[in-house]
Design a protein around this motif. Structure first.
Motif, mmCIF file in Angstrom:
data_model
loop_
_atom_site.group_PDB
_atom_site.id
_atom_site.type_symbol
_atom_site.label_atom_id
_atom_site.label_comp_id
_atom_site.label_asym_id
_atom_site.label_seq_id
_atom_site.Cartn_x
_atom_site.Cartn_y
_atom_site.Cartn_z
ATOM 1 N N ALA A 191 3.890 13.819 0.625
ATOM 2 C CA ALA A 191 3.586 12.303 0.924
ATOM 3 C C ALA A 191 4.377 11.741 2.421
ATOM 4 O O ALA A 191 5.551 12.545 2.598
ATOM 5 C CB ALA A 191 4.392 11.567 -0.452
ATOM 6 N N GLU A 192 3.563 11.090 2.999
ATOM 7 C CA GLU A 192 3.941 10.769 4.333
ATOM 8 C C GLU A 192 4.693 9.381 4.148
ATOM 9 O O GLU A 192 4.356 8.459 3.283
ATOM 10 C CB GLU A 192 2.469 10.344 5.079
ATOM 11 N N SER A 193 5.851 9.316 4.888
ATOM 12 C CA SER A 193 6.858 8.189 4.647
ATOM 13 C C SER A 193 6.317 7.047 5.729
ATOM 14 O O SER A 193 6.032 7.530 7.024
ATOM 15 C CB SER A 193 8.315 8.262 4.665
ATOM 16 N N VAL A 194 6.128 5.968 5.708
ATOM 17 C CA VAL A 194 5.793 4.798 6.574
ATOM 18 C C VAL A 194 7.240 3.961 6.962
ATOM 19 O O VAL A 194 7.851 3.653 5.872
ATOM 20 C CB VAL A 194 4.759 3.855 6.028
ATOM 21 N N PRO A 195 7.588 4.032 8.118
ATOM 22 C CA PRO A 195 8.976 3.558 8.632
ATOM 23 C C PRO A 195 8.791 2.042 8.368
ATOM 24 O O PRO A 195 7.936 1.185 8.296
ATOM 25 C CB PRO A 195 9.058 4.016 10.049
ATOM 26 N N GLY A 196 10.202 1.408 8.177
ATOM 27 C CA GLY A 196 10.144 -0.120 8.437
ATOM 28 C C GLY A 196 10.577 -0.700 6.927
ATOM 29 O O GLY A 196 10.168 -0.205 6.030
ATOM 30 N N PRO A 197 10.985 -1.897 6.894
ATOM 31 C CA PRO A 197 11.247 -2.738 5.768
ATOM 32 C C PRO A 197 10.072 -2.935 4.958
ATOM 33 O O PRO A 197 9.925 -3.723 3.921
ATOM 34 C CB PRO A 197 12.039 -3.809 6.110
ATOM 35 N N ALA A 198 8.983 -2.953 6.052
ATOM 36 C CA ALA A 198 7.597 -3.516 5.373
ATOM 37 C C ALA A 198 6.724 -2.780 6.213
ATOM 38 O O ALA A 198 6.603 -2.590 7.346
ATOM 39 C CB ALA A 198 7.494 -5.034 5.634
ATOM 40 N N ARG A 211 -7.810 10.019 6.070
ATOM 41 C CA ARG A 211 -8.163 10.791 4.847
ATOM 42 C C ARG A 211 -9.355 10.593 4.278
ATOM 43 O O ARG A 211 -9.314 11.156 3.289
ATOM 44 C CB ARG A 211 -7.039 10.399 3.842
ATOM 45 N N GLY A 212 -10.272 9.991 5.170
ATOM 46 C CA GLY A 212 -11.664 9.866 4.554
ATOM 47 C C GLY A 212 -12.070 8.484 3.902
ATOM 48 O O GLY A 212 -13.336 8.220 3.793
ATOM 49 N N LEU A 213 -11.357 7.394 3.996
ATOM 50 C CA LEU A 213 -11.818 6.276 3.811
ATOM 51 C C LEU A 213 -12.766 5.762 4.768
ATOM 52 O O LEU A 213 -12.396 5.906 5.749
ATOM 53 C CB LEU A 213 -10.499 5.217 3.251
ATOM 54 N N ALA A 214 -13.667 4.876 4.315
ATOM 55 C CA ALA A 214 -14.570 4.227 5.207
ATOM 56 C C ALA A 214 -13.663 3.074 6.059
ATOM 57 O O ALA A 214 -12.929 2.720 5.247
ATOM 58 C CB ALA A 214 -15.854 3.503 4.533
ATOM 59 N N PRO A 215 -13.948 2.734 7.312
ATOM 60 C CA PRO A 215 -13.182 1.778 7.893
ATOM 61 C C PRO A 215 -13.145 0.430 6.998
ATOM 62 O O PRO A 215 -11.900 -0.276 7.110
ATOM 63 C CB PRO A 215 -13.828 1.186 9.134
ATOM 64 N N ALA A 216 -14.080 0.045 6.449
ATOM 65 C CA ALA A 216 -13.923 -1.331 5.428
ATOM 66 C C ALA A 216 -12.875 -1.199 4.324
ATOM 67 O O ALA A 216 -12.325 -1.965 4.066
ATOM 68 C CB ALA A 216 -15.277 -1.682 4.958
ATOM 69 N N GLU A 217 -13.300 0.047 3.768
ATOM 70 C CA GLU A 217 -12.322 0.365 2.597
ATOM 71 C C GLU A 217 -10.778 0.482 3.097
ATOM 72 O O GLU A 217 -9.958 0.091 2.413
ATOM 73 C CB GLU A 217 -12.915 1.615 1.879
ATOM 74 N N ALA A 218 -10.481 1.180 4.029
ATOM 75 C CA ALA A 218 -9.304 1.566 4.553
ATOM 76 C C ALA A 218 -8.552 0.017 4.973
ATOM 77 O O ALA A 218 -7.393 -0.294 4.779
ATOM 78 C CB ALA A 218 -9.172 2.276 5.864
ATOM 79 N N THR A 242 -2.546 11.412 -1.011
ATOM 80 C CA THR A 242 -3.853 11.546 -1.764
ATOM 81 C C THR A 242 -3.894 12.003 -3.113
ATOM 82 O O THR A 242 -3.177 13.005 -3.428
ATOM 83 C CB THR A 242 -5.106 12.139 -0.645
ATOM 84 N N ASP A 243 -4.795 11.536 -3.910
ATOM 85 C CA ASP A 243 -4.992 12.271 -5.159
ATOM 86 C C ASP A 243 -6.480 12.170 -5.549
ATOM 87 O O ASP A 243 -6.904 11.568 -6.050
ATOM 88 C CB ASP A 243 -4.335 11.247 -6.306
ATOM 89 N N GLY A 244 -6.756 13.587 -5.036
ATOM 90 C CA GLY A 244 -8.420 13.724 -5.118
ATOM 91 C C GLY A 244 -9.067 12.734 -3.991
ATOM 92 O O GLY A 244 -8.250 12.718 -2.780
ATOM 93 N N PRO A 245 -10.154 12.070 -4.217
ATOM 94 C CA PRO A 245 -10.625 10.935 -3.426
ATOM 95 C C PRO A 245 -9.639 9.863 -3.255
ATOM 96 O O PRO A 245 -10.204 8.988 -2.340
ATOM 97 C CB PRO A 245 -11.919 10.758 -3.879
ATOM 98 N N ALA A 246 -8.838 9.483 -4.044
ATOM 99 C CA ALA A 246 -8.077 8.297 -4.227
ATOM 100 C C ALA A 246 -6.862 8.355 -3.054
ATOM 101 O O ALA A 246 -6.230 9.362 -2.830
ATOM 102 C CB ALA A 246 -7.537 8.086 -5.390
ATOM 103 N N CYS A 247 -6.624 7.265 -2.606
ATOM 104 C CA CYS A 247 -5.556 7.149 -1.424
ATOM 105 C C CYS A 247 -4.292 6.180 -2.351
ATOM 106 O O CYS A 247 -4.515 5.080 -3.301
ATOM 107 C CB CYS A 247 -5.699 6.023 -0.360
#
Length: 304
Positions: A191-198, A211-218, A242-247
């Motif tokens: 799993a990738e960690s995103v830095p910062g308090p938010a 990871r394959g999401l279309a721009p609008a879905e991302a 990712t979990d299969g196709p899910a983010c």
């Protein structure tokens, strides 16, 4: 929509009908519809059910069916359990009589999303339980129709515990706590960690498109993550995988989430604070899981 009053002192009348044949459906639906037609200060009742059951009602009612709203349940239950809560709240605000007065017969699509997996069915049982709290202030009368030919014995038994007219009815918060006691699988080692308090929207969006999401879905997923994090306050950790196709995103807020209704109550436009971003996340994500753990609270969003 929330109220400190429990179901026992609530004007919300939440009933359950169980049937296993066409005749049994009519034996319970027809008296309920007649009750709604006779109720004062109410619009005509509405039946949201399988198309075949709507046809049965039309045939049985004859010309009297013209006063009743008949809606295929596939046009009502089009998304998650949280979407169904939003749909119900919006419909009552727009169409119910004073104080939310209306009779609704509602048959979930157990042959569709609601019944496609034990996980999905559990979320619909949560919806049935929390409805007793979410709609407590409203004088709405609801008959939830369960077809044993589709829903199955396990789902029906669980649903009985969420309806106050059943002998086995239990406190909605106890049922929610039971569902939340089921552990989630741990985040994967990669799993990738995103830095910062938010988490930053751009970082989440870039990760999701990679990871394959279309721009609008991302964009929708990134907005859900950012708004949920903002509502929760500072976060100690943000993980993406990712979990299969899910983010999936897991947030570890500094403070605990103590409200079991967080994210289920439609926010007022001017109301800041906890639950606002979770409402958006629950509307667009397949699942939003809130878990209290020894190290604090984790909030997991699954998109897709």
């Amino acid at each position: 929509m929330t109220s400190p009053a429990g179901p026992g002192s609530s004007p919300f009348d939440h009933r359950m009908a169980v049937f296993g044949s066409d005749d049994e459906f009519l034996a319970q639906a027809l008296p309920f519809v007649a009750e709604g037609l006779a109720a004062r200060h109410e619009p005509p009742p509405v039946v949201i059910a399988a198309p075949g059951n709507l046809d049965l009602l039309r045939d049985a009612l004859g010309p009297g069916a013209g006063d009743i709203g008949l809606l295929p349940h596939t046009e009502w239950y089009t998304g998650s359990a949280a979407n169904a809560i939003a749909q119900g709240a919006g419909y009552l605000a727009a169409h119910a009589g004073p104080g939310g007065r209306i009779h609704l017969l509602m048959e979930p699509v157990w042959g569709g999303r609601a019944g496609r997996s034990p996980r999905e069915s559990a979320e619909w049982i949560r919806y049935e339980a929390l409805a007793n709290l979410l709609f407590a202030p409203l004088a709405t009368t609801v008959l939830c129709a369960y077809d044993t030919r589709v829903a199955g014995a396990t789902v029906v038994a669980a649903a009985r515990r969420t309806h106050p007219d059943c002998a086995v009815y239990e406190d909605p918060l106890r049922i929610a706590a039971e569902l939340d006691a089921v552990p989630l699988p741990p985040p994967p080692a990669g799993a990738e960690s995103v830095p910062g308090p938010a988490p930053a929207a751009g970082a989440v969006r870039t990760w999701a498109t990679g990871r394959g999401l279309a721009p609008a879905e991302a964009e929708v997923f990134a907005t859900a993550v950012v708004e949920a994090a903002a509502a929760l306050g500072p976060v100690d950790r943000t993980l993406l995988w990712t979990d299969g196709p899910a983010c999936v995103c897991e947030l570890r807020p500094v403070r605990r989430v103590d409200d079991p209704l967080a994210g289920f109550v439609p926010p007022r436009d001017s109301a800041p604070g906890q639950g606002r971003g979770l409402w958006f996340a629950r509307q667009v994500c397949a699942y939003v899981d809130v878990r209290d753990e020894p190290g604090g609270t984790s909030v997991r969003l699954q998109y897709g």
